[in-house]
Design a protein around this motif. Sequence first.
Motif, short mmCIF file in Angstrom:
data_model
loop_
_atom_site.label_atom_id
_atom_site.label_comp_id
_atom_site.label_asym_id
_atom_site.label_seq_id
_atom_site.Cartn_x
_atom_site.Cartn_y
_atom_site.Cartn_z
N MET A 108 30.03 17.85 -39.99
CA MET A 108 28.74 17.14 -39.97
C MET A 108 27.97 17.56 -38.73
N SER A 109 26.68 17.85 -38.89
CA SER A 109 25.89 18.34 -37.77
C SER A 109 24.53 17.67 -37.76
N SER A 110 23.88 17.71 -36.63
CA SER A 110 22.54 17.18 -36.46
C SER A 110 21.56 18.33 -36.44
N VAL A 111 20.27 17.99 -36.43
CA VAL A 111 19.24 19.01 -36.38
C VAL A 111 19.28 19.74 -35.05
N LEU A 112 19.59 19.02 -33.98
CA LEU A 112 19.54 19.60 -32.64
C LEU A 112 20.87 20.16 -32.17
N TYR A 113 21.98 19.59 -32.60
CA TYR A 113 23.27 20.06 -32.10
C TYR A 113 24.35 19.69 -33.11
N VAL B 153 27.71 17.95 -34.19
CA VAL B 153 28.47 16.76 -33.78
C VAL B 153 29.85 17.21 -33.31
N PRO B 154 30.28 16.78 -32.09
CA PRO B 154 31.58 17.25 -31.58
C PRO B 154 32.73 16.75 -32.42
N GLY B 155 33.76 17.59 -32.51
CA GLY B 155 34.96 17.21 -33.24
C GLY B 155 35.91 16.41 -32.37
N PRO B 156 37.12 16.14 -32.87
CA PRO B 156 38.08 15.32 -32.09
C PRO B 156 38.43 15.93 -30.74
N ARG C 228 37.74 15.97 -24.84
CA ARG C 228 37.37 16.67 -23.61
C ARG C 228 36.19 16.00 -22.91
N ASN C 229 35.23 15.52 -23.67
CA ASN C 229 34.08 14.83 -23.07
C ASN C 229 34.50 13.53 -22.39
N ARG C 230 35.47 12.83 -23.01
CA ARG C 230 35.95 11.59 -22.38
C ARG C 230 36.64 11.90 -21.05
N VAL C 231 37.46 12.96 -21.03
CA VAL C 231 38.14 13.33 -19.79
C VAL C 231 37.13 13.70 -18.71
N LEU C 232 36.12 14.50 -19.09
CA LEU C 232 35.10 14.89 -18.12
C LEU C 232 34.31 13.68 -17.61
N GLY C 233 34.04 12.75 -18.52
CA GLY C 233 33.34 11.53 -18.10
C GLY C 233 34.15 10.71 -17.11
N VAL C 234 35.45 10.56 -17.38
CA VAL C 234 36.30 9.80 -16.47
C VAL C 234 36.40 10.49 -15.11
N LEU C 235 36.56 11.81 -15.12
CA LEU C 235 36.63 12.55 -13.86
C LEU C 235 35.33 12.43 -13.07
N THR C 236 34.21 12.47 -13.75
CA THR C 236 32.91 12.33 -13.06
C THR C 236 32.79 10.96 -12.41
N VAL C 237 33.18 9.92 -13.14
CA VAL C 237 33.12 8.56 -12.57
C VAL C 237 34.03 8.45 -11.36
#
Length: 301
Positions: free
Chosen positions: A1-6, A8-11, A16-25
């Motif tokens: 499933m995808s959007s017009v602009l990008y 949609v990330p898979g599992p 990976r985005n969650r890990v990067l978010g936690v590390l940033t915080v």
Amino acid sequence: MSSVLYDVPGPRAMARNRVLGVLTVIVIAVIVGYFVWRLIDTGQFTAEKWSAFTYANVWLNIGAATLATLSTFGAAAVGAIVLGFVLAIGRMSDHAWIRVPFTAVVEFLRAVPVLIFMFLLYYGLPVIDVRVSPYWAVVIALVAYNGSVLSEVIRAGVESLPRGQSEAGYALGLRKAGVMRLVLLPQAVRAMMPVIIAQLVVTLKDTALGFIITYPELLFYAKYLGSQPSLDSPIIPSTIVVAVIYIGLCLLLSFIATTVEKRLRRSPGGGAVAAANPPLQQGTDTELIVAQGGEPRGPAR
């Protein structure tokens, strides 16, 4: 499933985005914690450092500095909005002898930093025997720069409107001035309101540059208060107090802007009018009259 602009990330991408978010915080929390620890370790939160704010005279001076900041902001905001409309209309003129000079003025005013404007007005003009007070040096510099920026915002808002808006105005018999004043500018201002308010917030914060030319606004008084040895030189506490006041003023301005934007976007009665008008249908005149509840007529003779 995808959007017009990008896509949609898979599992795996989501993990990976969650890990990067936690590390940033964590990194931000460590930096803020280290900064607070250094303030505590150097005694910036001791009672002696904050004793200056137990005097009523200090708060009276802070109030006077706040009023000085608001007075320059109010004058600069009104002047910048007026100048922005004038420059935007000039830049959109059909006549080259008007459009080209206005374009040159806008580009020049946008290119010169606000602080240089203030220096030229306060320190440069006395060389040619022209005296400008710190108040007017701050106001004129803010009006010149922010007015040029707002002119581009307004122009972009007008040019982003569908061509049919202006064509409809001309079809009603309006001249270009009437189309601009009654049709295009109200819609452009409504669409660009968030950007206009963001620029006004920048104007409010840029009043702090006035302390360099000895204008007695908030930052100037914070610097003065923080340099008093008799009060244990509370430069950090003074800066914190002034920062809180600036944040409060910006939040108040944003709240007012949000309220105004919601009222401007509200179209009273629009839904009822749209529902009352039947959609256009393709067919003969008789079919259209019947669809609108009238009596059918014979063909015109």
